[in-house]
Design a protein around this motif. Sequence first.
Motif, PDB file in Angstrom:
ATOM      1  N   SER A 113       5.071   6.507   1.518  1.00  0.00           N
ATOM      2  CA  SER A 113       6.365   7.132   1.782  1.00  0.00           C
ATOM      3  C   SER A 113       6.154   8.622   2.032  1.00  0.00           C
ATOM      4  O   SER A 113       5.200   9.214   1.516  1.00  0.00           O
ATOM      5  N   SER A 116      -0.228   2.407   4.840  1.00  0.00           N
ATOM      6  CA  SER A 116      -0.026   1.184   4.060  1.00  0.00           C
ATOM      7  C   SER A 116       1.459   0.959   3.813  1.00  0.00           C
ATOM      8  O   SER A 116       2.289   1.842   4.050  1.00  0.00           O
ATOM      9  N   ARG A 117       1.783  -0.223   3.309  1.00  0.00           N
ATOM     10  CA  ARG A 117       3.190  -0.574   3.131  1.00  0.00           C
ATOM     11  C   ARG A 117       3.873   0.273   2.058  1.00  0.00           C
ATOM     12  O   ARG A 117       5.035   0.581   2.152  1.00  0.00           O
ATOM     13  N   GLY A 118       3.172   0.643   1.029  1.00  0.00           N
ATOM     14  CA  GLY A 118       3.771   1.433  -0.047  1.00  0.00           C
ATOM     15  C   GLY A 118       3.801   2.926   0.212  1.00  0.00           C
ATOM     16  O   GLY A 118       4.195   3.711  -0.661  1.00  0.00           O
ATOM     17  N   ARG A 165      -0.607  -0.789  11.839  1.00  0.00           N
ATOM     18  CA  ARG A 165      -0.125   0.009  10.719  1.00  0.00           C
ATOM     19  C   ARG A 165      -0.998   1.253  10.566  1.00  0.00           C
ATOM     20  O   ARG A 165      -2.189   1.145  10.339  1.00  0.00           O
ATOM     21  N   ARG A 217      -0.461  -7.548  17.734  1.00  0.00           N
ATOM     22  CA  ARG A 217      -0.239  -7.455  16.293  1.00  0.00           C
ATOM     23  C   ARG A 217       0.220  -6.036  15.961  1.00  0.00           C
ATOM     24  O   ARG A 217      -0.368  -5.075  16.491  1.00  0.00           O
ATOM     25  N   ASP A 276      -8.337  -1.358   6.841  1.00  0.00           N
ATOM     26  CA  ASP A 276      -7.587  -2.001   7.924  1.00  0.00           C
ATOM     27  C   ASP A 276      -7.667  -1.111   9.147  1.00  0.00           C
ATOM     28  O   ASP A 276      -6.834  -0.225   9.350  1.00  0.00           O
TER      29      ASP A 276
END
Length: 428
Positions: free
Chosen positions: A58, A54-56, A51, A48, A18
């Motif tokens: 931390s 990534s979403r996961g 990111r 847009r 991405d």
Amino acid sequence: QNWTKGMSYCLHSESHLDTGPIYVRENGKLHVVNQGAGGIQNVTPKTRPFRLFSRGFSVELCLNREDDRARRQRTDHFIFTYTKEGNLRYSAKSLFSLVLGYISDNVDHIDSLIGFPEQIAEKLFSAAEARQKFTEPVTGLRALQKFTEAYGSLVLCSLCLRNRYLVVSEKLEEIKSFRELTCLDLSCCKLGDEHELLEHLTKEALSSVKWLLLKDNCLSDAGLRRMTAPVRVLKKGLENLLVLDLSCNPKITDVGIGYLLSFKKLNCLDISGTGLKDVNAVIKRIQMQIGLVHSKVPLKEFDHSNCKTEGWAEQTVLQWEQAVMEAIKPQDDLRSRRAALRFYGKTHKIEEVVKCKLVEAETKASGTLQFYKEKVQNCHLPLQKEVAGSHELKNNKKRALAEQEKERTSKQKHLCLTVEDWDLLNTY
């Protein structure tokens, strides 16, 4: 068009990444590459959210304390100063100061200090005191005992705990570790007859005490009997006592004063505010057996100005008191709440403990019972030699008779010990 097709091909080949939108400027215009169609669109790109992770994903923030400690130790090796021009200048510390700091950080691991030079030991004590090593509950006591065993009165020769009953209760073992004290002020501490510290006064570690102030401590005849038992029978304990203050102890009666007659070296005695029944008989008895005269003027030995905390551990005692006061601060809010509840009648008012100042006022109103030993003045006049010689002969005869009587009375006392005295002796 060929390079755009190649770019779109690369994007298709790496479509699993991405990378976000890609913009291309051509002929002064901004174009966005359309990955789906493989061409260039001359339209305003849609906003847009980009990111970066990534979403996961931390993040956890961790501090490496070992690195911080090493960095702090590296900076502690230098002394930073400023010159007249305002420039920062640093110089390395001496090896002695570095070693002294390391030992003071680990002072509780010292095996013994006996035979160690006093000058260096004092610097080591002050360095450990600055790090508040003696305020720690277990390691502080262990370190303090090493110093008191080796240096005795240098660590502390005089201790004033007047009206500091909280320090006595919290730091009792530390107080018992002090040796060779010459002055001890425990006034207004409410010890009582069964307190552990009162029993510690009869030990050999405190046989050097010359000033003992036990004013307003709820003492009775039983406490005096226990405190004087080693002196009366074993000739040990507080045999070197010179000044004794037992004022403001109303439970002490004429019987308790009889136990004090074993202190033959007493120079000053204060029994004001005690529960004496026959005051005149007690005054005569003290004057005949100890040689103390009733003073009509208050003595300055009992104004508590001479007794101060002196020694290496002077700041340590202050640190103990500050720690106790900080622990009491949260209770101030409770006092205000209790006062409010008492105002509205929801709780009963609890009688507060009588402070030392109120007891002092009562003793001043009733009168003082302080005794001192008169200084004998020698006469050097030539005309009074014969008279002095005759007086000396008479005094020698009286002394011989008095010594004989004392020996008889002492033998009778040793033979006529009560069961309670034998129980006390078995505890020592």
